[in-house]
Design an enzyme around this catalytic site. Structure first.
Site, PDB file in Angstrom:
ATOM      1  CE1 TYR A 118      -3.583   2.644   0.659  1.00 48.07           C
ATOM      2  CE2 TYR A 118      -2.298   3.299   2.581  1.00 48.07           C
ATOM      3  CZ  TYR A 118      -3.335   3.531   1.693  1.00 48.07           C
ATOM      4  OH  TYR A 118      -4.112   4.659   1.839  1.00 48.07           O
ATOM      5  CG  ASP A 154       5.708   3.751   0.762  1.00 45.94           C
ATOM      6  OD1 ASP A 154       6.019   4.386   1.791  1.00 45.94           O
ATOM      7  OD2 ASP A 154       4.537   3.576   0.390  1.00 45.94           O
ATOM      8  CE  LYS A 201       1.202   4.767   8.455  1.00 44.15           C
ATOM      9  NZ  LYS A 201       1.172   4.148   7.151  1.00 44.15           N
TER      10      LYS A 201
HETATM   11  C1  LIG Z   1       0.497   4.630   5.841  1.00 40.93           C
HETATM   12  C2  LIG Z   1       1.224   4.408   4.569  1.00 40.93           C
HETATM   13  C3  LIG Z   1       1.106   5.285   3.480  1.00 40.93           C
HETATM   14  C4  LIG Z   1       0.124   6.413   3.471  1.00 40.93           C
HETATM   15  O1  LIG Z   1       0.372   7.350   4.457  1.00 40.93           O
HETATM   16  P1  LIG Z   1      -0.824   8.334   4.928  1.00 40.93           P
HETATM   17  O2  LIG Z   1      -0.149   9.261   5.869  1.00 40.93           O
HETATM   18  O3  LIG Z   1      -1.851   7.451   5.557  1.00 40.93           O
HETATM   19  O4  LIG Z   1      -1.328   9.004   3.703  1.00 40.93           O
HETATM   20  C5  LIG Z   1       1.905   5.082   2.384  1.00 40.93           C
HETATM   21  N1  LIG Z   1       2.778   4.057   2.343  1.00 40.93           N
HETATM   22  C6  LIG Z   1       2.905   3.188   3.353  1.00 40.93           C
HETATM   23  C7  LIG Z   1       3.907   2.087   3.246  1.00 40.93           C
HETATM   24  C8  LIG Z   1       2.123   3.322   4.491  1.00 40.93           C
HETATM   25  O5  LIG Z   1       2.232   2.425   5.467  1.00 40.93           O
END
Ligand SMILES: *Cc1c(COP(=O)(O)O)cnc(C)c1O
Length: 432
Positions: free
Chosen positions: A148, A243, A271
Site C-alpha cells: 500500500y 516507500d 508516520k
Molecule cells: C500509511 C502508509 C502510506 C500512506 O500514508 P498516509 O499518511 O496514511 O497518507 C503510504 N505508504 C505506506 C507504506 C504506508 O504504510
C-alpha cells in the site's frame, strides 16, 4: 460470532458518527468492517495504553498505525508541541525548524541528500512518483501486490488478469486510463521483475516498493528481491522508490535501506517522522530532487507542508529514537511478544506463527510465515477475527484486520507484554 460485549458509550458514539461521516470513521480500517463489531472511540492515551469512551483501558498495538514509537503523550514531545503552538500555528513562510528536520533526515539516511516535507504519506508517494516520471520522461510504474502506498489514483491498482498485463482499479472513481500505466507484480518474485524489465525496461519510470511490507500484515522482502530491483533500475535508468512511510525509523534507525544495505534513488517517509502529527516527506539524490519546483519543472506544493507545530513533534521524536539502545530494546520487546504468543498458541494446538522486525510485528494464523500477498491471504481469517475480539475483551487492542502489521512502542514494558501473553493464553484456549 464474536465474544465481544459492545459497550454503550462506544455504540452511541458510533451511531451518532454514522449520521455525519460515511461509515462513522475518517479512515476505513478504523470501522472494524473486517472483524465486525463496534469501533472503540478513544478518549486519551498514555505510554502503551489508551482508553475508550467507556473508560476501558487497552494495551495498544497499533500505535496510531506506526507513529507512536515513543509511546503515547511522551512529555518531551507534548512540551515541544505546546512551545511551538504558543508561537503561532502556521505561517505559510519558511521556518528554521524545517531546516533542522531536513538536516536530521539527510544525516540519518545517507541515500537522502535533499528532502521535501509534506503532510501525509499519500502525498509523499504521489509526489515521488510524479518526480520519477518527470525526471525520466516515462509513464509506466511498477508496484507489487499487497503493498500500500497511500491512495493516489495510479496506486489504487490490483494485478491484471495475466502476468505483465496492466492493472485494474481497486477503487471506484479511478479511471482505467490512470492505472493503465501501473504494472502490478508479485512481491518477492524476482523472475517476474526480470521479465518486466526485459519486455519494457526502457518505458519504466520507477519501481515503488515497501522494502519491509506492513500493509499485507508484516512481510519481509528477500535480500535478492531488493537487490535485483536495485540492479534492474540502475541498468534501465528507472528510479527506485522505497516507500518507508511505515518501516522508516521503525525497523531501525536507518530504516529498511540500512537494514538491507541497499540505497534507493528516492524514499518516502511519514508516520514516525511526525511523531503523531501530520509530517511526511520524500527525498533522495540531490540531482533528482533539484527537478522539483521552484527550481525544477515538477510541481508540488502544500499550505501546511512543514507546519511548525507538527515539525516540532517530529524533530523531538527523531531525537529521542537516537537514545543508546533504543532499537535493541524495541526489537527485544516485539520479539518477546511474538515468541510468547506463538508459545501460547502452540499450547492450545492452534496453527500460528509470527515475525518481528524492529518495532513492527506480524501474527499469522498459518503454519508458516507468508512471503507474498496470496500466501498471507491463505491464513485463517475467521480464527483471527475470534482472536481479535477475544483480545479486545481482555483489554488488548490489535489491528482490526488480519491484513495489518502490529506495532510496539518503547514504553511497552515487560508488564504490558506479560499481560498480553497471559490474555492470549486464555483467548487461544477459548478459540482452539
Ligand atoms: C500509511 C502508509 C502510506 C500512506 O500514508 P498516509 O499518511 O496514511 O497518507 C503510504 N505508504 C505506506 C507504506 C504506508 O504504510
Amino acid at each position: 460470532m464474536t465474544t465481544e460485549q459492545a459497550t454503550s458509550r462506544n455504540d452511541t458514539l458510533f451511531a451518532r458518527a454514522q449520521l455525519t461521516t460515511p461509515g462513522g470513521v475518517n479512515s476505513p480500517v478504523r470501522a472494524f468492517r473486517s472483524v465486525g463489531g463496534t469501533p472503540r472511540f478513544i478518549t486519551r492515551a498514555l505510554g502503551p495504553h489508551f482508553w475508550d469512551a467507556d473508560g476501558k483501558r487497552y494495551i495498544d498495538y497499533i500505535g496510531s498505525w506506526g507513529p507512536a514509537i515513543l509511546g503515547h503523550a511522551r512529555p518531551e514531545v507534548v512540551s515541544a508541541v505546546q512551545a511551538a503552538a504558543a508561537n503561532g500555528l502556521s505561517f505559510g513562510a519558511p521556518t528554521e525548524g524545517e531546516i533542522e528536520i531536513a538536516e536530521e533526515i539527510c544525516r540519518l539516511l545517507p541515500s537522502i541528500e535533499q528532502v521535501r516535507l509534506v503532510s501525509s504519506g499519500t502525498e509523499a508517494t504521489m509526489s515521488a512518483l510524479r518526480l520519477a516520471r518527470g525526471a525520466t520522461g516515462r509513464d509506466k510504474i511498477v508496484k507489487f501486490e499487497g503493498c500500500y502506498h497511500g491512495h493516489a489514483d495510479s496506486l489504487l491498482v490490483k494485478a491484471g488478469s495475466g502476468l505483465l498485463t496492466f492493472g485494474n482499479p481497486t477503487s471506484a472513481g479511478v479511471p482505467e486510463d490512470f492505472v493503465k500505466h501501473t504494472l502490478v507484480l508479485d512481491y518477492n518474485d524476482v523472475a517476474q521483475l526480470e521479465d518486466a524489465f526485459a519486455t519494457m525496461g526502457d518505458e519504466i519510470a520507477c519501481v515503488i516498493v515497501e522494502p519491509v511490507a506492513g500493509n499485507m500484515n508484516l512481510i519481509r522482502a528477500t535480500p535478492e528481491f531488493l537487490q535485483s530491483m536495485r540492479d534492474l533500475c540502475t541498468k534501465h535508468g528507472a528510479v527506485l522508490i522505497f516507500d518507508e512511510v511505515m518501516c522508516g525509523f521503525r525497523v531501525g534507525l536507518q530504516g529498511a535501506q540500512g537494514m538491507y544495505g541497499i540505497q534507493p534513488d528516492l524514499t518516502a517517509l511519514g508516520k514516525v517522522i511526525g511523531g503523531g502529527m501530520p509530517v511526511a516527506a520524500f527525498g533522495g539524490r540531490a540531482e533528482l530532487m533539484q527537478k522539483m519546483a521552484p527550481i525544477g519543472p515538477v510541481y508540488q506544493a502544500g499550505t501546511l507542508s512543514g507546519n511548525p507545530v507538527a515539525v516540532a513533534a517530529g524533530m523531538t521524536t527523531l531525537k529521542l529514537i537516537q537514545e543508546a539502545g533504543f532499537y535493541e530494546r524495541l526489537s527485544a520487546t516485539a520479539n518477546r511478544l511474538v515468541a510468547g504468543l506463538t508459545e501460547a498458541a502452540r499450547e492450545a494446538g492452534i496453527d500460528f506463527c509470527g515475525d518481528a522486525v524492529g518495532g513492527m510485528f506480524g501474527m499469522y494464523f498459518s503454519k508458516e510465515v507468508p512471503g507474498s500477498y496470496s500466501e498471507m491471504m491463505a491464513g485463517d481469517k475467521e480464527r483471527f477475527n475470534r482472536f481479535f475480539h477475544g483480545m479486545l475483551d481482555e483489554g488488548v487492542y490489535f489491528a482490526p484486520a488480519m491484513f495489518e502489521a502490529g506495532f510496539v512502542s518503547i514504553q511497552h514494558d515487560d508488564a504490558a507484554i506479560d499481560e498480553t501473553i497471559e490474555a492470549a493464553r486464555r483467548v487461544f484456549k477459548r478459540i482452539g
